[in-house]
Design an enzyme around this catalytic site. Structure first.
Site: not given
Ligand code: PLP
Length: 365
Positions: A180
């Site tokens: 992210k």
């Molecule tokens: C990455 C992501 C998540 C989940 O986040 P994590 O920290 O990996 O559990 C949920 N929704 C979307 C759209 C994502 O891209």
């Protein structure tokens, strides 16, 4: 008084906001609360997925309930619905932002109410950092009095009419996963409008331990709290956030100018001035009739040039694991999946690398 002797290492009380808690976690939360606005309460947790699960728990979603969810997303948006034994109903996207289509959202709500069952919650997403049709979705949620969960996992720093994504829904969630915009190497945040919700989420995320000298539980709990080490990384990362956003936006700008000259390739961009995307990933749509190649062919070609690209998220209603669930919409998200590609967008990309990417794409043209 003598220093306290602990039972086992330091016995940090993790489930009481008023007691001296781990400093890194509290300070990270303070930074996030300042960032999202003082009236917001933010709980730092171990992933974006657990933040979504906690928001469903707070929304009172239980076995047999129905939850409306954007189909075009990463599976983590929808999986917590199943953790709760509830049933997802997937909604198609609209073409401007690629996010939840308000028209089919309302259509689905009307259909479910007519069948005698009002959905318990709506989960919508700001995919690739692009703010969704927030106003329309918000008004629909209000009109039918349904809890709105805003999956801003990919949209930290994106805004709509100047207001930060993650602060519109009854609950908002952010992810700090490795891939992210801002990472703590695994982590997430739950944004609440009411400190009582944060307190409840804290209780649930630290094993739901009742106030008693012994371990007593009257509810099922979870081990969802962020670790102190990772929160410490988050504290350090927050000061770079604006820099990261500018960088991703400059990459998007590069692709926009590059593809402007090329017929048949469209870059996902803000459809009007109210939207500000962090452009977490830059994505394109390819019209094979004009370019002579499709998304898959471009991806495989870039692979031979040692450049990684990736298909867009495959809609949930087309996933084998969700094949029994209901769906409202047409083929917008399906076509995005077929025609789209994510291009390299990382914070460590150099000018030379961007040039190499553009030269490679030109070769195929
Ligand atoms: C990455 C992501 C998540 C989940 O986040 P994590 O920290 O990996 O559990 C949920 N929704 C979307 C759209 C994502 O891209």
């Amino acid at each position: 008084m003598n220093n306290r002797i602990f039972l086992s290492k330091s016995n940090v009380p993790l489930n009481n906001l008023n007691l001296l808690e781990d400093n890194n976690i509290l300070e990270f939360e303070k930074l996030l609360e300042e960032y999202f606005g003082k009236e917001k309460s933010v709980l730092a947790v171990n992933s974006g997925t657990s933040a979504i699960h906690l928001s469903l728990l707070l929304a009172g979603v239980n076995k047999g309930d129905e939850v409306l969810c954007q189909s075009f997303t990463f599976s983590a948006s929808a999986n917590p619905i199943i953790y709760q034994g509830a049933d997802p109903i997937f909604i198609d996207s609209e073409i401007d932002t690629w996010n939840m289509c308000p028209y089919y959202l309302e259509k689905a709500i009307k259909h479910r109410i007519k069948n005698g069952k009002k959905p318990k919650a709506i989960i919508f997403v700001h995919l690739y950092g692009m703010p969704a049709k927030i106003e329309e979705i918000y008004l629909i949620a209000k009109k039918y009095n349904i809890i709105l969960i805003e999956d801003a996992a990919e949209a930290l720093g994106s805004t709509y009419k100047g207001q930060k994504c993650g602060t519109f829904g009854d609950f908002g969630i952010i992810s700090f996963n490795n891939n992210k915009l801002l990472t703590t190497f695994g982590g997430g945040a739950l944004i609440c409008k009411d400190v009582k919700h944060k307190e409840k989420a804290l209780f649930l995320s630290t094993q739901a331990r009742d106030k008693a000298p012994h371990y007593q539980h009257s509810q099922i709990g979870y081990n969802y709290r962020i670790s102190s080490v990772l929160a410490g990384i988050g504290r350090g990362q927050m000061s770079f956030l604006n820099e990261y956003i500018s960088f991703r936006r400059s990459i998007n700008q590069f692709y926009k100018s590059f593809f402007k000259e090329i017929e048949g390739i469209h870059v996902l961009e803000e459809s009007d001035k109210n939207l500000f995307s962090n452009h977490w990933l830059s994505c394109i749509l390819i019209d094979k009739k004009k370019t002579g190649f499709n998304a898959q062919e471009l991806r495989l070609f870039l692979e031979t040039e040692n450049i990684e690209s990736r298909p867009l998220w495959k809609p949930m209603h087309l996933q084998p694991v969700f094949k029994e669930t209901s769906y409202f919409g047409e083929t917008i998200s399906e076509n995005l999946f077929k025609q789209g590609l994510c291009l390299p967008s990382g914070s460590n990309l150099t000018k030379n690398q961007l040039k190499r990417i553009s030269i490679s794409i030109k070769k195929l043209l």
